[in-house]
Write an enzyme that holds these catalytic residues in place. Structure first.
Site, PDB file in Angstrom:
ATOM      1  N   ASP A  66     -13.724  15.056  -3.424  1.00 56.22           N
ATOM      2  CA  ASP A  66     -13.897  16.326  -4.102  1.00 56.22           C
ATOM      3  C   ASP A  66     -15.246  16.303  -4.869  1.00 56.22           C
ATOM      4  O   ASP A  66     -15.870  15.664  -4.765  1.00 56.22           O
ATOM      5  CB  ASP A  66     -12.776  16.835  -4.945  1.00 56.22           C
ATOM      6  N   ASP A  78      -3.568   4.348  -1.743  1.00 57.21           N
ATOM      7  CA  ASP A  78      -4.405   4.967  -0.676  1.00 57.21           C
ATOM      8  C   ASP A  78      -4.612   6.311  -0.586  1.00 57.21           C
ATOM      9  O   ASP A  78      -3.905   6.945   0.120  1.00 57.21           O
ATOM     10  CB  ASP A  78      -3.938   4.251   0.608  1.00 57.21           C
ATOM     11  N   THR A  94     -11.293   5.111  11.128  1.00 59.79           N
ATOM     12  CA  THR A  94     -11.320   4.498  12.374  1.00 59.79           C
ATOM     13  C   THR A  94     -10.696   5.456  13.361  1.00 59.79           C
ATOM     14  O   THR A  94     -10.836   5.159  14.559  1.00 59.79           O
ATOM     15  CB  THR A  94     -10.543   3.263  12.228  1.00 59.79           C
ATOM     16  N   LYS A 122       0.721  -1.106  -0.153  1.00 55.99           N
ATOM     17  CA  LYS A 122      -0.102   0.039  -0.062  1.00 55.99           C
ATOM     18  C   LYS A 122       0.761   1.336   0.022  1.00 55.99           C
ATOM     19  O   LYS A 122       1.780   1.428   0.853  1.00 55.99           O
ATOM     20  CB  LYS A 122      -1.088   0.053   1.312  1.00 55.99           C
ATOM     21  N   ARG A 153       3.363  -1.241  11.031  1.00 52.90           N
ATOM     22  CA  ARG A 153       4.357  -1.586  11.764  1.00 52.90           C
ATOM     23  C   ARG A 153       4.861  -2.813  12.533  1.00 52.90           C
ATOM     24  O   ARG A 153       5.875  -3.055  12.746  1.00 52.90           O
ATOM     25  CB  ARG A 153       3.973  -0.265  12.903  1.00 52.90           C
ATOM     26  N   LYS A 180      -7.464   8.141  -0.749  1.00 53.71           N
ATOM     27  CA  LYS A 180      -8.649   8.636  -0.376  1.00 53.71           C
ATOM     28  C   LYS A 180      -9.288  10.146  -0.993  1.00 53.71           C
ATOM     29  O   LYS A 180      -9.350  10.849  -0.238  1.00 53.71           O
ATOM     30  CB  LYS A 180      -8.452   9.005   1.273  1.00 53.71           C
TER      31      LYS A 180
HETATM   32  O1  C5P Z   1       1.404   0.537  11.334  1.00 59.54           O
HETATM   33  P1  C5P Z   1      -0.192   0.365  10.994  1.00 59.54           P
HETATM   34  O2  C5P Z   1      -0.397  -1.210  10.759  1.00 59.54           O
HETATM   35  O3  C5P Z   1      -1.047   0.891  12.118  1.00 59.54           O
HETATM   36  O4  C5P Z   1      -0.787   0.762   9.529  1.00 59.54           O
HETATM   37  C1  C5P Z   1      -2.027   0.770   9.221  1.00 59.54           C
HETATM   38  C2  C5P Z   1      -2.029   1.514   7.776  1.00 59.54           C
HETATM   39  O5  C5P Z   1      -3.382   1.383   7.393  1.00 59.54           O
HETATM   40  C3  C5P Z   1      -1.583   2.992   7.973  1.00 59.54           C
HETATM   41  O6  C5P Z   1      -0.884   3.077   6.722  1.00 59.54           O
HETATM   42  C4  C5P Z   1      -2.735   3.692   7.902  1.00 59.54           C
HETATM   43  O7  C5P Z   1      -2.560   5.064   7.380  1.00 59.54           O
HETATM   44  C5  C5P Z   1      -3.866   2.909   7.347  1.00 59.54           C
HETATM   45  N1  C5P Z   1      -5.177   3.016   7.582  1.00 59.54           N
HETATM   46  C6  C5P Z   1      -5.617   2.613   8.989  1.00 59.54           C
HETATM   47  N2  C5P Z   1      -6.895   2.805   9.239  1.00 59.54           N
HETATM   48  C7  C5P Z   1      -7.869   3.101   8.467  1.00 59.54           C
HETATM   49  C8  C5P Z   1      -7.486   3.470   7.112  1.00 59.54           C
HETATM   50  C9  C5P Z   1      -6.095   3.490   6.723  1.00 59.54           C
HETATM   51  O8  C5P Z   1      -4.871   2.439   9.776  1.00 59.54           O
HETATM   52  N3  C5P Z   1      -9.158   3.313   8.800  1.00 59.54           N
END
Ligand code: C5P
Length: 233
Positions: free
Chosen positions: A64, A59, A119, A32, A211, A61
């Site tokens: 507009d 991603d 979220t 992603k 992460r 998002k």
């Molecule tokens: O590091 P981590 O596992 O938290 O990364 C989650 C990824 O998913 C990040 O790139 C974050 O921006 C994305 N994301 C999220 N929640 C959302 C939409 C996207 O954590 N609702």
């Protein structure tokens, strides 16, 4: 439709990103690319990662007016990515325009997903600041249904909302779910988290993992563990 693990490439530049991807050798995980990397490096980073053989969820998002989103999606469709997304709050007219813009001359297009409510938005903030008086779960389910009605392929949501979305929109409607953690790991800024196995049981089609893989001492080993837990192989 194949279930898969998508690694969030939340790196600040191309050099860090390639250093990370090089660790995987011949294996080419689904990745992603989000706003940070895209805004830092531009479309070239997408083309280069594609050339390396990865599937890509871009991603960005979009949100507009319909005409602007349609034209922007048309540009993104030429990047040969597999998934793109937008905010369902842009309304059905925007989502339909986005689909039109995404269609390539050969009749193919990337999958188009909608973000319902982020979220990071709590029910309280949604009600007090956005003046949306329904329950958060009802808003998520209802925005997902709008996306499905407009012809989109699925939503990005919390794994805990995946069953609700499938219940309202049917099991073919895709759920792509971030917020994946192991009980022993750091939670970071995620609030409601789920393990890869739980996400699979709930019915996520794709999990987005950042992460727990990118910050692991051995990212390849971490990726293999997540894949095994999510896909059961
Ligand atoms: O590091 P981590 O596992 O938290 O990364 C989650 C990824 O998913 C990040 O790139 C974050 O921006 C994305 N994301 C999220 N929640 C959302 C939409 C996207 O954590 N609702």
């Amino acid at each position: 439709m194949a279930k898969d693990v998508i690694i969030a490439l939340d790196f600040k530049n191309a050099a860090e990103t390639y250093e990370f991807l090089d660790k995987f050798g011949r294996e080419k995980p689904f990745v992603k690319i989000g706003m940070e990397l895209f805004y830092a490096e531009g479309p070239e980073i997408v083309r280069n990662i594609r050339k390396r053989g990865h599937k890509i969820f871009l991603d960005l998002k979009l949100h507009d007016i319909p005409n602007t989103v349609k034209k922007a999606m048309n540009v993104l469709s030429r990047l040969d990515v597999d998934m793109v997304n937008l905010h369902a709050a842009g309304t059905a007219a925007m989502m339909t325009a986005a689909l039109e813009g995404l269609m390539r001359p050969d009749g193919t297009r990337p999958l188009l997903l909608a973000v319902t409510q982020l979220t990071s938005t709590s029910e309280e903030r949604m009600q007090k600041e956005l003046l949306i008086n329904a329950d958060l779960k009802e808003v998520v389910a209802s925005y997902a249904f709008n996306a499905k009605t407009a012809g989109l392929d699925g939503v990005v949501c919390s794994p805990r909302e995946a069953a609700l979305v499938k219940g309202r929109c049917g099991k073919e409607f895709l759920t792509v779910t971030p917020g994946i953690r192991y009980p022993s790991g750091e939670i970071g800024d995620q609030v409601r988290v789920t393990t890869p196995r739980e996400a699979a049981e709930i019915g996520s089609d794709y999990i987005v993992v950042g992460r727990p893989i990118t910050a692991a001492p051995d990212p390849v080993e971490a990726y293999e563990r997540v894949k095994k837990d999510f896909l059961g192989k």
